[in-house]
Design an enzyme around this catalytic site. Sequence first.
Site, PDB file in Angstrom:
ATOM      1  N   ARG A 133      18.572  36.518  29.085  1.00  0.00           N
ATOM      2  CA  ARG A 133      19.229  36.083  30.312  1.00  0.00           C
ATOM      3  C   ARG A 133      20.457  36.946  30.549  1.00  0.00           C
ATOM      4  NH1 ARG A 133      15.168  33.812  30.865  1.00  0.00           N
ATOM      5  NH2 ARG A 133      14.728  31.653  31.446  1.00  0.00           N
ATOM      6  N   ASP A 184      46.024  52.398  39.465  1.00  0.00           N
ATOM      7  CA  ASP A 184      46.289  53.832  39.648  1.00  0.00           C
ATOM      8  C   ASP A 184      46.135  54.299  41.092  1.00  0.00           C
ATOM      9  OD1 ASP A 184      43.514  53.634  39.539  1.00  0.00           O
ATOM     10  OD2 ASP A 184      43.281  55.636  38.692  1.00  0.00           O
ATOM     11  N   GLY A 185      45.216  53.697  41.846  1.00  0.00           N
ATOM     12  CA  GLY A 185      45.061  54.071  43.264  1.00  0.00           C
ATOM     13  C   GLY A 185      46.359  53.808  44.023  1.00  0.00           C
ATOM     14  N   ARG A 230      42.848  46.813  49.801  1.00  0.00           N
ATOM     15  CA  ARG A 230      42.501  48.182  49.394  1.00  0.00           C
ATOM     16  C   ARG A 230      42.520  48.965  50.701  1.00  0.00           C
ATOM     17  NH1 ARG A 230      40.789  47.755  44.131  1.00  0.00           N
ATOM     18  NH2 ARG A 230      39.504  45.963  43.570  1.00  0.00           N
ATOM     19  N   ARG A 235      27.405  30.528  24.745  1.00  0.00           N
ATOM     20  CA  ARG A 235      26.903  30.441  23.374  1.00  0.00           C
ATOM     21  C   ARG A 235      26.197  29.093  23.126  1.00  0.00           C
ATOM     22  NH1 ARG A 235      27.411  33.320  19.071  1.00  0.00           N
ATOM     23  NH2 ARG A 235      28.914  34.818  19.830  1.00  0.00           N
ATOM     24  N   GLY A 244      43.128  45.391  43.470  1.00  0.00           N
ATOM     25  CA  GLY A 244      42.614  44.105  42.952  1.00  0.00           C
ATOM     26  C   GLY A 244      43.748  43.226  42.453  1.00  0.00           C
ATOM     27  N   ARG A 276      17.960  32.099  22.875  1.00  0.00           N
ATOM     28  CA  ARG A 276      17.865  33.203  23.835  1.00  0.00           C
ATOM     29  C   ARG A 276      18.903  34.273  23.546  1.00  0.00           C
ATOM     30  NH1 ARG A 276      17.584  29.459  29.228  1.00  0.00           N
ATOM     31  NH2 ARG A 276      15.337  29.484  29.478  1.00  0.00           N
ATOM     32  N   THR A 304      46.667  45.029  36.846  1.00  0.00           N
ATOM     33  CA  THR A 304      45.203  45.092  36.999  1.00  0.00           C
ATOM     34  C   THR A 304      44.568  44.477  35.760  1.00  0.00           C
ATOM     35  OG1 THR A 304      43.259  46.567  36.897  1.00  0.00           O
ATOM     36  CG2 THR A 304      45.329  47.540  36.220  1.00  0.00           C
ATOM     37  N   HIS A 352      34.131  37.966  39.581  1.00  0.00           N
ATOM     38  CA  HIS A 352      35.519  37.705  39.995  1.00  0.00           C
ATOM     39  C   HIS A 352      36.154  36.482  39.349  1.00  0.00           C
ATOM     40  CE1 HIS A 352      34.231  40.683  42.911  1.00  0.00           C
ATOM     41  NE2 HIS A 352      35.511  40.947  43.098  1.00  0.00           N
ATOM     42  N   ARG A 357      64.030  37.600  41.820  1.00  0.00           N
ATOM     43  CA  ARG A 357      65.187  36.981  41.141  1.00  0.00           C
ATOM     44  C   ARG A 357      66.124  38.072  40.616  1.00  0.00           C
ATOM     45  NH1 ARG A 357      63.407  31.376  39.800  1.00  0.00           N
ATOM     46  NH2 ARG A 357      63.014  30.704  41.935  1.00  0.00           N
ATOM     47  N   ASP A 367      43.462  49.821  32.388  1.00  0.00           N
ATOM     48  CA  ASP A 367      43.108  51.248  32.306  1.00  0.00           C
ATOM     49  C   ASP A 367      44.246  52.169  32.759  1.00  0.00           C
ATOM     50  OD1 ASP A 367      43.035  50.419  34.923  1.00  0.00           O
ATOM     51  OD2 ASP A 367      41.148  51.400  35.433  1.00  0.00           O
ATOM     52  N   ARG A 424      58.086  37.129  41.299  1.00  0.00           N
ATOM     53  CA  ARG A 424      59.216  36.224  41.055  1.00  0.00           C
ATOM     54  C   ARG A 424      60.336  36.948  40.300  1.00  0.00           C
ATOM     55  NH1 ARG A 424      60.321  33.203  36.406  1.00  0.00           N
ATOM     56  NH2 ARG A 424      61.487  31.255  36.743  1.00  0.00           N
TER      57      ARG A 424
HETATM   58  O1  F6P Z   1      40.203  46.737  39.347  1.00  0.00           O
HETATM   59  C1  F6P Z   1      39.972  45.363  39.212  1.00  0.00           C
HETATM   60  C2  F6P Z   1      38.532  45.050  39.479  1.00  0.00           C
HETATM   61  O2  F6P Z   1      38.346  43.648  39.304  1.00  0.00           O
HETATM   62  C3  F6P Z   1      37.506  45.821  38.635  1.00  0.00           C
HETATM   63  O3  F6P Z   1      37.353  45.307  37.337  1.00  0.00           O
HETATM   64  C4  F6P Z   1      36.273  45.706  39.479  1.00  0.00           C
HETATM   65  O4  F6P Z   1      35.397  46.783  39.241  1.00  0.00           O
HETATM   66  C5  F6P Z   1      36.827  45.760  40.891  1.00  0.00           C
HETATM   67  O5  F6P Z   1      38.194  45.381  40.808  1.00  0.00           O
HETATM   68  C6  F6P Z   1      36.145  44.854  41.872  1.00  0.00           C
HETATM   69  O6  F6P Z   1      36.690  45.102  43.118  1.00  0.00           O
HETATM   70  P1  F6P Z   1      36.519  44.150  44.372  1.00  0.00           P
HETATM   71  O7  F6P Z   1      37.320  42.906  44.139  1.00  0.00           O
HETATM   72  O8  F6P Z   1      37.038  44.938  45.515  1.00  0.00           O
HETATM   73  O9  F6P Z   1      35.064  43.829  44.473  1.00  0.00           O
END
Ligand code: F6P
Length: 326
Positions: A250, A107-108, A76, A159, A15, A167, A130, A256, A29, A134, A25
């Site tokens: 709601r 981590d992946g 990915r 808000r 991601g 709500r 990321t 994203h 550099r 995490d 950058r």
């Molecule tokens: O790891 C970043 C992240 O935005 C996570 O918070 C979310 O679960 C995941 O990627 C969403 O992945 P994708 O953009 O492949 O839908």
Amino acid sequence: MPKKIRKIGVLTSGGDAPGMNACIRAIVRSAVYHDLDVIGIRRGFAGLIHREFSKFNRSSVANIIQRGGTMLETSRCNDMYTKEGRAQAIKALESEKIEGCIIIGGDGSFRAAKAMQEESGIDFIGVPGTIDNDIWGTDYTIGFNTAVNTALDAIDRIRDTASAFERLFFVEVMGRTSGFIALEVGLAGGAEEIIIPEKKTDMEQLCKKLKESFKKGKRSSIIVVAEGNHLEDTLNIAKYVEMRLKVECRVCTLGHIQRGGSPTATDRILASKLGIASVEGLLAGKSGHAVGEMRGEIFYTLFQDTWEKKKEIDKRYLRYLPILSI
Ligand code: F6P
């Protein structure tokens, strides 16, 4: 004595996160500063396998520090979880004579880098990029601060409409299996409650608390829900509360939106520091590590520790929240 490196490559993987460009950058550099050749690898590991290489110089990364996303693009790539896929990637690096490779990602991506390091003579360094925060070995990952501020801006807007209509709003934030974003956004956004994977939330207790807050005169509230929470889909949580309390609820999933936008100064500075430290780490023989910053100091953490050791949330926040939402 670390081996002499003359040519490095850089790619972004997984991601995207705001600040990745500032990091690219800094890497380019810093490579130029140390008289290294530097290759930008497009589309993450997928692009690496297909040899999508561009020779970079100092001006290749001009005017990108303020941009979100990643100018190298990302992917990915499941091929990296197979030995055959990695062999293709290693071949590609060798054909370009890249001796050190910097991977900006989560981590992946670090798992793939560790395996490639073991299966080749190439050096690898990771930079934690990321929004999820995490990754063990750094207090903050690149992109987290911007994502929190973006989500916060959205909550401030929500808000306004929440109080206009009396709500309850359930705002879902990203974070994969962790609640770092939810925790900070909840505290900074004045949430009534947060629902995160690291803390058990009892639905009955939640309803009781909300009922009491109505009794105290609160006419609207915001509950921040981490996407990886242990309860349920955010929509179902909201439906349940609506049914139990007979108040209009709601749901707003920020999605994203949290990944985009210009990086904050905090993220640009972190990305610049870690970018420089990654090149310096490669030159100093720190291959097989991810760079990070803890309590203001640069650290190099073994790849494996970045996912095997569990980064804990700041437990004090859990104590502060009920005090602040009284
Ligand atoms: O790891 C970043 C992240 O935005 C996570 O918070 C979310 O679960 C995941 O990627 C969403 O992945 P994708 O953009 O492949 O839908």
